[in-house]
Design a protein around this motif. Structure first.
Motif, PDB file in Angstrom:
ATOM      1  N   TYR A   1      65.517  91.694  25.469  1.00 46.12           N
ATOM      2  CA  TYR A   1      66.535  90.747  25.954  1.00 46.12           C
ATOM      3  C   TYR A   1      65.893  89.577  26.700  1.00 46.12           C
ATOM      4  O   TYR A   1      66.445  88.483  26.732  1.00 46.12           O
ATOM      5  N   LYS A   2      64.712  89.776  27.266  1.00 47.41           N
ATOM      6  CA  LYS A   2      64.036  88.705  27.989  1.00 47.41           C
ATOM      7  C   LYS A   2      63.657  87.555  27.058  1.00 47.41           C
ATOM      8  O   LYS A   2      63.513  86.416  27.493  1.00 47.41           O
ATOM      9  N   GLN A   3      63.500  87.827  25.757  1.00 50.41           N
ATOM     10  CA  GLN A   3      63.177  86.772  24.795  1.00 50.41           C
ATOM     11  C   GLN A   3      64.322  85.776  24.680  1.00 50.41           C
ATOM     12  O   GLN A   3      64.110  84.621  24.327  1.00 50.41           O
ATOM     13  N   ARG A   4      65.538  86.215  24.945  1.00 48.17           N
ATOM     14  CA  ARG A   4      66.694  85.344  24.852  1.00 48.17           C
ATOM     15  C   ARG A   4      66.603  84.186  25.852  1.00 48.17           C
ATOM     16  O   ARG A   4      67.079  83.080  25.587  1.00 48.17           O
ATOM     17  N   ASN A   5      65.955  84.409  26.971  1.00 50.51           N
ATOM     18  CA  ASN A   5      65.796  83.380  27.992  1.00 50.51           C
ATOM     19  C   ASN A   5      65.016  82.184  27.446  1.00 50.51           C
ATOM     20  O   ASN A   5      65.337  81.038  27.760  1.00 50.51           O
ATOM     21  N   THR A   6      64.032  82.421  26.602  1.00 49.28           N
ATOM     22  CA  THR A   6      63.241  81.336  26.016  1.00 49.28           C
ATOM     23  C   THR A   6      64.123  80.427  25.177  1.00 49.28           C
ATOM     24  O   THR A   6      64.035  79.196  25.253  1.00 49.28           O
ATOM     25  N   VAL A   7      64.997  81.013  24.393  1.00 48.86           N
ATOM     26  CA  VAL A   7      65.900  80.235  23.551  1.00 48.86           C
ATOM     27  C   VAL A   7      66.880  79.439  24.416  1.00 48.86           C
ATOM     28  O   VAL A   7      67.129  78.254  24.153  1.00 48.86           O
ATOM     29  N   GLU A   8      67.429  80.076  25.446  1.00 50.38           N
ATOM     30  CA  GLU A   8      68.379  79.392  26.333  1.00 50.38           C
ATOM     31  C   GLU A   8      67.733  78.194  27.022  1.00 50.38           C
ATOM     32  O   GLU A   8      68.343  77.134  27.141  1.00 50.38           O
ATOM     33  N   ARG A   9      66.488  78.350  27.473  1.00 54.09           N
ATOM     34  CA  ARG A   9      65.805  77.237  28.132  1.00 54.09           C
ATOM     35  C   ARG A   9      65.547  76.096  27.164  1.00 54.09           C
ATOM     36  O   ARG A   9      65.668  74.919  27.520  1.00 54.09           O
ATOM     37  N   CYS A  10      65.208  76.421  25.911  1.00 58.29           N
ATOM     38  CA  CYS A  10      64.995  75.383  24.899  1.00 58.29           C
ATOM     39  C   CYS A  10      66.290  74.617  24.638  1.00 58.29           C
ATOM     40  O   CYS A  10      66.288  73.381  24.563  1.00 58.29           O
ATOM     41  N   ILE A  11      67.389  75.326  24.517  1.00 63.48           N
ATOM     42  CA  ILE A  11      68.684  74.671  24.286  1.00 63.48           C
ATOM     43  C   ILE A  11      69.032  73.771  25.473  1.00 63.48           C
ATOM     44  O   ILE A  11      69.508  72.647  25.296  1.00 63.48           O
ATOM     45  N   ASN A  12      68.776  74.243  26.681  1.00 67.47           N
ATOM     46  CA  ASN A  12      69.061  73.425  27.869  1.00 67.47           C
ATOM     47  C   ASN A  12      68.212  72.156  27.889  1.00 67.47           C
ATOM     48  O   ASN A  12      68.688  71.090  28.282  1.00 67.47           O
ATOM     49  N   ARG A  13      66.952  72.246  27.464  1.00 66.72           N
ATOM     50  CA  ARG A  13      66.105  71.052  27.420  1.00 66.72           C
ATOM     51  C   ARG A  13      66.598  70.082  26.355  1.00 66.72           C
ATOM     52  O   ARG A  13      66.559  68.867  26.542  1.00 66.72           O
ATOM     53  N   LEU A  14      67.052  70.620  25.212  1.00 61.73           N
ATOM     54  CA  LEU A  14      67.576  69.749  24.161  1.00 61.73           C
ATOM     55  C   LEU A  14      68.874  69.070  24.592  1.00 61.73           C
ATOM     56  O   LEU A  14      69.139  67.929  24.214  1.00 61.73           O
TER      57      LEU A  14
ATOM     58  N   GLN B   1      69.550  67.850  27.319  1.00 65.52           N
ATOM     59  CA  GLN B   1      69.297  66.713  28.190  1.00 65.52           C
ATOM     60  C   GLN B   1      69.351  65.400  27.404  1.00 65.52           C
ATOM     61  O   GLN B   1      69.507  64.335  27.978  1.00 65.52           O
ATOM     62  N   TRP B   2      69.219  65.489  26.093  1.00 68.73           N
ATOM     63  CA  TRP B   2      69.360  64.327  25.228  1.00 68.73           C
ATOM     64  C   TRP B   2      70.842  64.092  25.012  1.00 68.73           C
ATOM     65  O   TRP B   2      71.549  64.933  24.461  1.00 68.73           O
ATOM     66  N   ARG B   3      71.329  62.962  25.440  1.00 69.26           N
ATOM     67  CA  ARG B   3      72.762  62.667  25.427  1.00 69.26           C
ATOM     68  C   ARG B   3      73.368  62.724  24.025  1.00 69.26           C
ATOM     69  O   ARG B   3      74.452  63.260  23.826  1.00 69.26           O
ATOM     70  N   GLY B   4      72.669  62.213  23.042  1.00 66.28           N
ATOM     71  CA  GLY B   4      73.186  62.209  21.677  1.00 66.28           C
ATOM     72  C   GLY B   4      73.321  63.608  21.105  1.00 66.28           C
ATOM     73  O   GLY B   4      74.205  63.885  20.300  1.00 66.28           O
ATOM     74  N   ILE B   5      72.466  64.506  21.516  1.00 72.76           N
ATOM     75  CA  ILE B   5      72.541  65.886  21.044  1.00 72.76           C
ATOM     76  C   ILE B   5      73.626  66.641  21.793  1.00 72.76           C
ATOM     77  O   ILE B   5      74.391  67.409  21.205  1.00 72.76           O
ATOM     78  N   ALA B   6      73.727  66.420  23.078  1.00 72.54           N
ATOM     79  CA  ALA B   6      74.705  67.147  23.880  1.00 72.54           C
ATOM     80  C   ALA B   6      76.141  66.793  23.488  1.00 72.54           C
ATOM     81  O   ALA B   6      77.011  67.657  23.434  1.00 72.54           O
TER      82      ALA B   6
END
Length: 117
Positions: A72-85, A87-92
């Motif tokens: 389940y700890k691997q899921r955190n990596t995906v969540e952090r990547c999505i959060n960084r993406l 930050q791009w207004r056009g993607i959000a």
């Protein structure tokens, strides 16, 4: 869940991944049964109300579902990547009309994120 596909470099996509990592919102008997029938291991934490109901029923409530904390700890990596993406207004906000242009924006954002690490 029935339309779940795992892309591969060559050939048809796999329709049965090894495991599914999901948050508590996907903790339902239906989803767990569906994954079990397909031979997919579910790594989904149990909701508090489900735990309380199971404990209230005592022995008739059955065992708690299996939960692998390390997986389940691997899921955190995906969540952090999505959060960084996001930050791009056009993607959000998804301004692009077509899926191909949106995907191109995701690729560009991913390249920038990867290059600034």
């Amino acid at each position: 869940m029935a339309r779940l596909r795992v892309p591969r470099p060559r050939g048809r996509p796999r329709t049965r991944p090894d495991l599914v990592l999901a948050d508590k919102a996907y903790s339902s008997r239906e989803i767990r049964d569906h994954l079990r029938k397909r031979g997919i291991r579910a790594v989904i934490p149990e909701r508090a109300d489900q735990q309380a109901n199971r404990k209230r029923r005592g022995q008739a409530g059955g065992r708690p579902p299996a939960f692998d904390r390390e997986a389940y700890k691997q899921r955190n990596t995906v969540e952090r990547c999505i959060n960084r993406l996001k930050q791009w207004r056009g993607i959000a906000t998804r301004y692009e009309k077509t899926a191909t242009i949106y995907l191109a924006g995701l690729h560009i954002a991913g390249i920038f994120l990867w290059s600034t690490r």
